[in-house]
Design a protein around this motif. Sequence first.
Motif, short mmCIF file in Angstrom:
data_model
loop_
_atom_site.label_atom_id
_atom_site.label_comp_id
_atom_site.label_asym_id
_atom_site.label_seq_id
_atom_site.Cartn_x
_atom_site.Cartn_y
_atom_site.Cartn_z
N GLU A 1 0.83 -1.20 0.00
CA GLU A 1 0.00 0.00 0.00
C GLU A 1 0.87 1.26 0.00
O GLU A 1 0.38 2.36 -0.19
CB GLU A 1 -0.91 0.01 1.23
CG GLU A 1 -1.93 -1.11 1.21
CD GLU A 1 -2.76 -1.16 2.47
OE1 GLU A 1 -2.91 -0.11 3.14
OE2 GLU A 1 -3.25 -2.24 2.80
N MET A 2 2.16 1.08 0.24
CA MET A 2 3.09 2.21 0.30
C MET A 2 3.61 2.52 -1.10
O MET A 2 3.82 1.62 -1.91
CB MET A 2 4.25 1.87 1.22
CG MET A 2 3.82 1.63 2.65
SD MET A 2 5.22 1.19 3.69
CE MET A 2 4.40 0.18 4.90
N ARG A 3 3.82 3.79 -1.33
CA ARG A 3 4.32 4.25 -2.61
C ARG A 3 5.69 3.68 -2.89
O ARG A 3 6.53 3.59 -2.01
CB ARG A 3 4.40 5.78 -2.58
CG ARG A 3 4.23 6.41 -3.90
CD ARG A 3 4.10 7.90 -3.83
NE ARG A 3 4.10 8.40 -2.49
CZ ARG A 3 4.37 9.64 -2.16
NH1 ARG A 3 4.66 10.50 -3.09
NH2 ARG A 3 4.34 10.05 -0.93
N ARG A 4 5.93 3.28 -4.15
CA ARG A 4 7.22 2.76 -4.63
C ARG A 4 7.67 1.51 -3.90
O ARG A 4 8.86 1.23 -3.80
CB ARG A 4 8.28 3.84 -4.55
CG ARG A 4 8.00 5.02 -5.46
CD ARG A 4 9.17 5.93 -5.51
NE ARG A 4 10.32 5.12 -5.89
CZ ARG A 4 11.22 5.45 -6.77
NH1 ARG A 4 11.14 6.59 -7.37
NH2 ARG A 4 12.23 4.67 -7.06
N SER A 5 6.73 0.75 -3.36
CA SER A 5 7.11 -0.43 -2.59
C SER A 5 7.57 -1.59 -3.46
O SER A 5 8.49 -2.31 -3.08
CB SER A 5 5.96 -0.88 -1.68
OG SER A 5 4.82 -1.17 -2.45
N VAL A 6 6.95 -1.78 -4.62
CA VAL A 6 7.32 -2.94 -5.45
C VAL A 6 8.78 -2.88 -5.88
O VAL A 6 9.51 -3.86 -5.71
CB VAL A 6 6.35 -3.12 -6.63
CG1 VAL A 6 6.86 -4.20 -7.59
CG2 VAL A 6 4.96 -3.50 -6.13
N ARG B 1 10.93 -6.51 -10.65
CA ARG B 1 9.57 -6.08 -10.28
C ARG B 1 8.54 -7.04 -10.86
O ARG B 1 7.54 -7.35 -10.21
CB ARG B 1 9.29 -4.66 -10.80
CG ARG B 1 10.06 -3.60 -10.03
CD ARG B 1 9.71 -2.24 -10.53
NE ARG B 1 10.18 -2.12 -11.92
CZ ARG B 1 10.09 -1.04 -12.65
NH1 ARG B 1 9.52 0.03 -12.18
NH2 ARG B 1 10.55 -1.01 -13.87
N PHE B 2 8.78 -7.51 -12.07
CA PHE B 2 7.88 -8.46 -12.72
C PHE B 2 7.69 -9.71 -11.84
O PHE B 2 6.58 -10.20 -11.68
CB PHE B 2 8.45 -8.84 -14.10
CG PHE B 2 7.59 -9.80 -14.86
CD1 PHE B 2 6.40 -9.39 -15.45
CD2 PHE B 2 7.96 -11.13 -14.98
CE1 PHE B 2 5.61 -10.29 -16.16
CE2 PHE B 2 7.18 -12.02 -15.69
CZ PHE B 2 6.00 -11.61 -16.27
N THR B 3 8.79 -10.18 -11.25
CA THR B 3 8.72 -11.35 -10.38
C THR B 3 7.88 -11.06 -9.15
O THR B 3 7.06 -11.88 -8.74
CB THR B 3 10.14 -11.80 -9.97
OG1 THR B 3 10.86 -12.14 -11.17
CG2 THR B 3 10.11 -12.99 -9.03
#
Length: 158
Positions: free
Chosen positions: A130-135, A146-148
Amino acid sequence: MDLEAEFTTEPFRAEAGGEPPAHAAQAAEQARKSGLDTTFGPLGTTVRGSSDQVLDALPEIFRAALAGGATRVTLRLGVPGGEDSAPAGIGSLERVIAEVEAELGGSLSSLSRADKQRAVRLLEERGAFEMRRSVPAVAEALGVTRFTVYNYLNRSGS
């Protein structure tokens, strides 16, 4: 009035021996020299202090990061406990990752594939995504793309 600034410096790669990058360490050191309450971690640094103290210190902190080789500095600035803060009980992404690492018994990057998938499920349960830029930050901590991470999230939702 007090302010809280959370900033990340990029690139997100560790130095030899697992040390944080020079740009991150230099920015945190400058924050400490400025007298700010400083929390340094692998995914970012949080500083707190009076509004004047924080606002006066930020330019020097950013200069230190850039002098240390940062190519980007991202800032979130707000009043502690204000609307822009993380939802109650979630805490910073860095803290949530540290909790999951402690629970799984090692750094996220050293985990097996199955445990990385479990880590993503635990992070999701604790509101990390839910946090920004977490992924991108979680992907970096896991040592995957990031895809993984998105694939792991899709599997956990099924």
